[in-house]
Motif scaffolding. Structure first.
Motif, short mmCIF file in Angstrom:
data_model
loop_
_atom_site.label_atom_id
_atom_site.label_comp_id
_atom_site.label_asym_id
_atom_site.label_seq_id
_atom_site.Cartn_x
_atom_site.Cartn_y
_atom_site.Cartn_z
N SER A 1 0.95 -1.39 0.08
CA SER A 1 -0.08 0.11 0.02
C SER A 1 0.98 1.31 -0.06
N ASP A 2 2.01 1.20 0.31
CA ASP A 2 3.18 2.37 0.45
C ASP A 2 3.60 2.58 -0.77
N ASP A 3 3.41 1.88 -1.79
CA ASP A 3 4.13 1.83 -2.96
C ASP A 3 3.16 2.93 -4.07
N GLU A 4 2.25 3.15 -3.53
CA GLU A 4 1.28 4.35 -4.26
C GLU A 4 2.17 5.52 -4.39
N GLU A 5 2.01 6.18 -5.62
CA GLU A 5 2.94 7.08 -5.82
C GLU A 5 3.06 8.38 -4.99
N SER A 6 1.97 8.73 -4.26
CA SER A 6 2.17 9.90 -3.45
C SER A 6 2.85 9.28 -2.30
N VAL A 7 2.63 8.25 -1.76
CA VAL A 7 3.32 7.75 -0.50
C VAL A 7 4.90 7.45 -0.90
N VAL A 8 5.10 7.01 -1.78
CA VAL A 8 6.69 6.82 -2.56
C VAL A 8 7.29 8.27 -2.71
N ARG A 9 6.61 9.41 -2.86
CA ARG A 9 7.30 10.55 -3.07
C ARG A 9 7.67 11.02 -1.46
N ASN A 10 6.72 10.67 -0.68
CA ASN A 10 6.88 11.10 0.88
C ASN A 10 8.12 10.44 1.35
#
Ligand code: AP5
Ligand code: ZN
Length: 214
Positions: free
Chosen positions: A161-170
């Motif tokens: 779930s943390d591989d979603e783009e917005s989380v990746v950027r964070n």
């Protein structure tokens, strides 16, 4: 062999740690994997860690340091280990120095996975993981033989779930602010080994094996 794998999210630490730990018969200690296991089992630790992990923030240092101390004292770490994803802050690195001294352990190398942002963003968007055995795949570079199915155990593949783009950027932002300072923390040591992690997996494994031999 006692190693630290340091580098940004998606650099390939988990992928190469699986190969290197098998090659040398040493423990693979991934703080991310231990945390995800605790989240799945809804333990006290998992409930505490979940909200940080979902947004790509770091779990508090004291929680992580206790967790690693317990793990390093386990029998299978005597033959050697790879610390994958720990330390992640200067506070954790200082705590690890003290812990290693207390346990009379000397590190053999700090392997730094050097890789640009655009490569890790692409890798993370394509990452798939086996629900049953944890094997790591990539739909672009390391696809399974059959879509959505693990080659090793037939388990179902899922996307973190943390591989979603917005989380990746964070996660990348957090890495730059809190973890990248560890490069200068370790760089002065003759055990610091910089590896070009943008090469394909077999070349990265080869580079690590060569670097730790020296
Ligand atoms: P964690 O699980 O440690 O995630 P991370 O460090 O962000 O690292 P990743 O697992 O995303 O990347 P990786 O380098 O292992 O890449 P991989 O081999 O999978 O941490 C998750 C969360 O837990 C954190 O955000 C935090 O909340 C918490 N946490 C964990 N440790 C903590 C700590 N110490 N302190 C505080 N909080 C902590 O490869 C990625 C993809 O690329 C895969 O698809 C793979 O197949 C592919 N690939 C790998 N190598 C190559 C290659 N050479 N060429 C092409 N593709 C490749
Ligand atoms: Zn599997």
């Amino acid at each position: 062999m006692k190693l630290i794998f340091l580098g940004p999210p998606g650099a390939g630490k988990g992928t190469q740690a699986a190969v290197i730990s098998k090659k040398y018969g040493i423990a693979h200690i991934s703080t991310g994997d231990i945390l995800r296991d605790n989240v799945a089992r809804e333990t006290e630790l998992g409930l505490k860690a979940k909200k940080y992990m979902e947004s790509g923030q770091l779990v508090p240092d004291d929680v992580i340091v206790d967790m690693v101390e317990r793990r390093l004292k386990e029998e299978d770490c005597r033959a050697g280990f790879i610390l994958d994803g720990f330390p992640r802050t200067v506070v954790q690195a200082e705590a690890l120095d003290k812990l290693l001294e207390k346990l009379h352990i000397t590190l053999d190398g700090i392997v730094y996975f050097d890789v640009p942002d655009d490569v890790v963003i692409k890798r993370l968007s394509g990452r798939r993981i086996c629900k049953s055995c944890g094997a790591i795949y990539n739909i672009h570079s390391q696809p399974p033989k059959k879509e959505g199915v693990c080659d090793l155990c037939g388990g179902e593949l899922y996307q973190r779930s943390d591989d979603e783009e917005s989380v990746v950027r964070n996660r990348l932002k957090v890495y730059k602010e809190q973890t990248a300072p560890l490069i200068s923390y370790y760089e002065k040591s003759d055990k610091f080994l910089r590896v070009d992690a943008s090469q394909d997996s077999s070349a990265v494994v080869q580079a690590i094996v060569e670097a730790v031999k020296k």
